[in-house]
Design a protein around this motif. Structure first.
Motif, mmCIF file in Angstrom:
data_model
loop_
_atom_site.group_PDB
_atom_site.id
_atom_site.type_symbol
_atom_site.label_atom_id
_atom_site.label_comp_id
_atom_site.label_asym_id
_atom_site.label_seq_id
_atom_site.Cartn_x
_atom_site.Cartn_y
_atom_site.Cartn_z
ATOM 1 N N LEU A 1 0.826 -1.198 0.000
ATOM 2 C CA LEU A 1 0.000 0.000 0.000
ATOM 3 C C LEU A 1 0.866 1.256 0.000
ATOM 4 C CD1 LEU A 1 -2.707 1.398 0.090
ATOM 5 C CD2 LEU A 1 -2.848 0.900 2.542
ATOM 6 N N GLN A 2 1.939 1.248 0.759
ATOM 7 C CA GLN A 2 2.839 2.391 0.790
ATOM 8 C C GLN A 2 3.471 2.625 -0.575
ATOM 9 O OE1 GLN A 2 5.481 1.563 4.069
ATOM 10 N NE2 GLN A 2 3.851 1.804 5.580
ATOM 11 N N ALA A 3 3.860 1.557 -1.257
ATOM 12 C CA ALA A 3 4.453 1.702 -2.585
ATOM 13 C C ALA A 3 3.447 2.289 -3.570
ATOM 14 C CB ALA A 3 4.961 0.340 -3.089
ATOM 15 N N ALA A 4 2.193 1.873 -3.474
ATOM 16 C CA ALA A 4 1.154 2.419 -4.357
ATOM 17 C C ALA A 4 0.934 3.900 -4.089
ATOM 18 C CB ALA A 4 -0.150 1.640 -4.170
ATOM 19 N N ILE A 5 1.019 4.298 -2.829
ATOM 20 C CA ILE A 5 0.870 5.713 -2.463
ATOM 21 C C ILE A 5 2.028 6.541 -3.016
ATOM 22 C CG2 ILE A 5 1.029 7.290 -0.484
ATOM 23 C CD1 ILE A 5 -0.636 5.149 1.073
ATOM 24 N N LEU A 6 3.235 6.008 -2.923
ATOM 25 C CA LEU A 6 4.427 6.764 -3.310
ATOM 26 C C LEU A 6 4.646 6.809 -4.816
ATOM 27 C CD1 LEU A 6 6.886 5.525 -0.541
ATOM 28 C CD2 LEU A 6 5.863 7.803 -0.735
ATOM 29 N N SER A 7 4.324 5.723 -5.512
ATOM 30 C CA SER A 7 4.677 5.687 -6.937
ATOM 31 C C SER A 7 3.655 4.989 -7.816
ATOM 32 C CB SER A 7 6.042 5.006 -7.104
ATOM 33 O OG SER A 7 6.018 3.701 -6.550
ATOM 34 N N GLY A 8 2.491 4.672 -7.293
ATOM 35 C CA GLY A 8 1.469 4.019 -8.103
ATOM 36 C C GLY A 8 0.690 5.028 -8.925
ATOM 37 N N PRO A 9 -0.258 4.542 -9.708
ATOM 38 C CA PRO A 9 -1.066 5.446 -10.525
ATOM 39 C C PRO A 9 -2.012 6.279 -9.674
ATOM 40 C CG PRO A 9 -1.884 3.196 -10.709
ATOM 41 C CD PRO A 9 -0.626 3.132 -9.889
ATOM 42 N N PRO A 10 -2.369 7.474 -10.168
ATOM 43 C CA PRO A 10 -3.351 8.286 -9.451
ATOM 44 C C PRO A 10 -4.739 7.638 -9.544
ATOM 45 C CG PRO A 10 -2.687 9.345 -11.509
ATOM 46 C CD PRO A 10 -1.846 8.108 -11.360
ATOM 47 N N PRO A 11 -5.634 7.902 -8.622
ATOM 48 C CA PRO A 11 -5.536 8.930 -7.591
ATOM 49 C C PRO A 11 -4.846 8.482 -6.305
ATOM 50 C CG PRO A 11 -7.724 7.991 -7.557
ATOM 51 C CD PRO A 11 -7.007 7.334 -8.703
#
Length: 200
Positions: free
Chosen positions: A82-92
């Motif tokens: 989840l942290q990786a998605a927040i830092l570098s995943g697609p928006p939103p």
């Protein structure tokens, strides 16, 4: 939180885990996950986990301390995703969307993680007074939410507001609300809170 609990990098190269210690850690985590899934977190003792993993109780307690330490270790990989998605995943959820949209996406993603692992998260947050606020992941969630709230509401006390918002996502409260009102109503209520905070 004043940041005094955060420990800076230590001098010298990081210690490498011995191969046998790494194997034991993996055996314990697999045994704990299996027993928690099959019998429920509350019904499983540390003795049962040690026996299932084939390790001594001393090894288990030295490595994890108690069941809450095991819960934190079991949750680590999901939190990292989840942290990786927040830092570098697609928006939103990731960068590139307006702050209110990112906050809404974070809350939705976090609730998915929370409800998938409710018993483990509850145990990690309530093992001792203030345990929730000492978990490294909580500091990450708080910083992320505070940054987005500062962007969405310039001049607001974003640090305190972030704790207020995250209080609605505490495992104990979320579990009680889901049991009484159902998951859909909990998600809708959290979205309403975010709208009120982030879209003034």
């Amino acid at each position: 939180m004043d940041g005094r609990e955060v420990i800076g990098p230590q001098p010298g190269p990081p210690k490498r885990e011995r191969a046998d210690a790494a194997r034991n850690r993996e055996k314990v985590l697999k045994a704990a996950a299996r027993l928690f899934r099959d019998k429920g977190v509350d019904a499983v003792s540390m003795d049962a986990i040690a026996a299932e993993a084939g390790v001594g109780k001393g090894t288990l307690f030295r490595r994890f301390g108690d069941k809450s330490g095991l819960a934190v270790a079991l949750l680590d990989s999901r939190e990292s995703e989840l942290q990786a998605a927040i830092l570098s995943g697609p928006p939103p959820l990731g960068p590139g969307a307006p702050a209110p949209d990112r906050l809404a996406a974070f809350a939705e993603a976090y609730l998915g993680y929370l409800f998938d692992h409710l018993d483990l998260v509850r145990m990690s947050e309530t093992a001792s007074p203030g345990a929730r606020y000492r978990i490294g992941a909580y500091r990450f969630w708080h910083r992320h939410v505070a940054i987005l709230l500062a962007e969405a509401r310039p001049g607001a006390d974003a640090d305190v507001l972030a704790h207020v918002l995250l209080a609605a996502l505490a495992a104990e409260a979320a579990g009680v609300m889901r049991e009484e009102y159902g998951e859909a109503r909990v998600r809708a209520a959290v979205a309403t809170v975010i709208d009120a905070l982030a879209r003034p």
